[in-house]
Enzyme design. Structure first.
Site, short mmCIF file in Angstrom:
data_model
loop_
_atom_site.label_atom_id
_atom_site.label_comp_id
_atom_site.label_asym_id
_atom_site.label_seq_id
_atom_site.Cartn_x
_atom_site.Cartn_y
_atom_site.Cartn_z
CD GLU A 69 44.36 87.72 26.37
OE1 GLU A 69 45.54 87.34 26.37
OE2 GLU A 69 43.42 87.02 26.77
CG HIS B 3 45.61 84.95 29.36
ND1 HIS B 3 45.45 84.94 28.00
CD2 HIS B 3 45.70 83.63 29.73
CE1 HIS B 3 45.45 83.68 27.56
NE2 HIS B 3 45.59 82.88 28.59
NE ARG C 103 44.32 80.96 23.77
CZ ARG C 103 44.94 80.39 24.81
NH1 ARG C 103 44.44 80.49 26.03
NH2 ARG C 103 46.06 79.73 24.63
C1 GLV Z 1 47.09 79.50 28.33
O1 GLV Z 1 46.22 80.26 28.07
C2 GLV Z 1 47.33 78.29 27.62
O2 GLV Z 1 46.72 78.05 26.56
O3 GLV Z 1 48.17 77.52 28.08
#
Ligand code: GLV
Length: 315
Positions: free
Chosen positions: A262, A280, A233
């Site tokens: 983001e 991402h 993250r």
């Molecule tokens: C994606 O980032 C997730 O947490 O599945």
């Protein structure tokens, strides 16, 4: 049969387990519902299928509990977008999608390890912009991935899937996690691990303890030839500090798939050299995204059938 709010578009077929339920569809063009819209709907649905872009906060959960909301099923393994403590206080289940995205996310981490170590982005950008004068022996000299020492921070399912891939590249793998794993390569002190690795790949969940886990001080502990990869993250890394480390040459390179705010990316990171930046896409294969949606729908179907959720999240 229940009423289910689906906040964003999902892969075709992902909602099959909810056949027969009344689905409140996402907005056209995949525009997210605003917080005010979500709040207004929370009390009028039995379930929400949410994405990591939705903020499911205490006020939304309280409004839901005052109505008939029973479950929020996040189509993600991470759930930092949901106030899980508030959900458990008001008796709403929260579920996630563990397991199905480990290998795909580990593939993305390895993509970033390889691309960042070998300066793939800068080299390709030069080629596309007609800045490549032809082959030269000193051009785009990167870091060998094979044989390097890889530090995995957060040794859960995804971290372990990265470690398995590293074995094929004859890498030495160290790992750090909050609790001792008792396994070879465990380094209890994160600061020590950072100093011992050529490449560091982050795989922790985001919470109060891991916010800015990698800050300016810790970046300075990494070797100047080292590479940082983040598919966890964004807020796990202080993005401004990372950008400065790349601009100053204090850190060799970075591969980053997740960002602090983001879809914004810190302008200094966007302009940083030797950075491979992805929007991402960690779990972004067709098969995996479909499995994630299906699992979220399975969780909603279970709760609405009066059964326990399949993948409950606890605080
Ligand atoms: C994606 O980032 C997730 O947490 O599945």
């Amino acid at each position: 049969m229940g009423r289910v709010l689906v906040t964003r578009q999902l892969p075709a077929g992902g909602l099959a387990p909810l056949a027969g339920h009344d689905l409140v569809a996402p907005k056209p063009d995949d525009v997210p519902y605003s917080s005010a819209e979500m709040l207004a709907m929370a009390g009028e649905v039995d379930a929400i299928v949410s994405l990591l872009t939705d903020t499911i906060d205490a006020s939304l959960l309280e409004a839901g509990a005052a109505g008939r909301l029973q479950v929020v099923a996040n189509v993600a393994v991470g759930y930092n977008n949901i106030d899980v403590a508030a959900a458990s206080r008001v008796g709403i289940h929260v579920t996630n999608t563990p397991g199905v995205l480990d290998e795909t996310t580990a593939d993305t981490a390895f993509l970033l390890i390889l691309a960042a170590c070998r300066l793939a982005h800068d080299a390709e950008a030069d080629l596309r912009a007609n800045r490549w004068p032809g082959w030269g022996i000193n051009q785009y000299l990167g870091l060998d991935v094979h044989g390097a020492t890889l530090g995995i921070v957060g040794y859960g399912r995804i971290g372990r899937a990265v470690a398995r891939r590293a074995a094929g590249f004859s890498m030495t793998v160290l790992h750090h996690s909050r609790r001792a794993t008792g396994e070879p390569g465990y380094v209890a002190d994160l600061d020590e691990l950072l100093g011992r690795c050529d490449i560091v790949s982050l795989h922790t969940p985001l919470n109060a303890e891991t916010t800015h886990l990698i800050d300016a001080r810790r970046l300075a502990l990494m070797a100047p030839h080292a590479v940082l990869v983040n598919t966890a993250r964004g807020p796990v890394v202080d993005e401004a500090a990372l950008a400065e480390a790349l601009h100053s040459g204090r850190l060799f390179a970075a591969g980053i798939d997740v960002f602090e705010r983001e879809p914004e990316v810190h302008p200094r990171l966007l302009s940083a050299p030797r950075a491979v930046l992805l929007p991402h896409i960690g779990s972004g294969s067709r098969a995996t995204r479909l499995r994630m949606a299906t699992i979220a729908a399975d969780n909603v179907a279970a709760v609405l059938a009066g059964k326990p959720p399949l993948h409950p999240v606890h605080i």
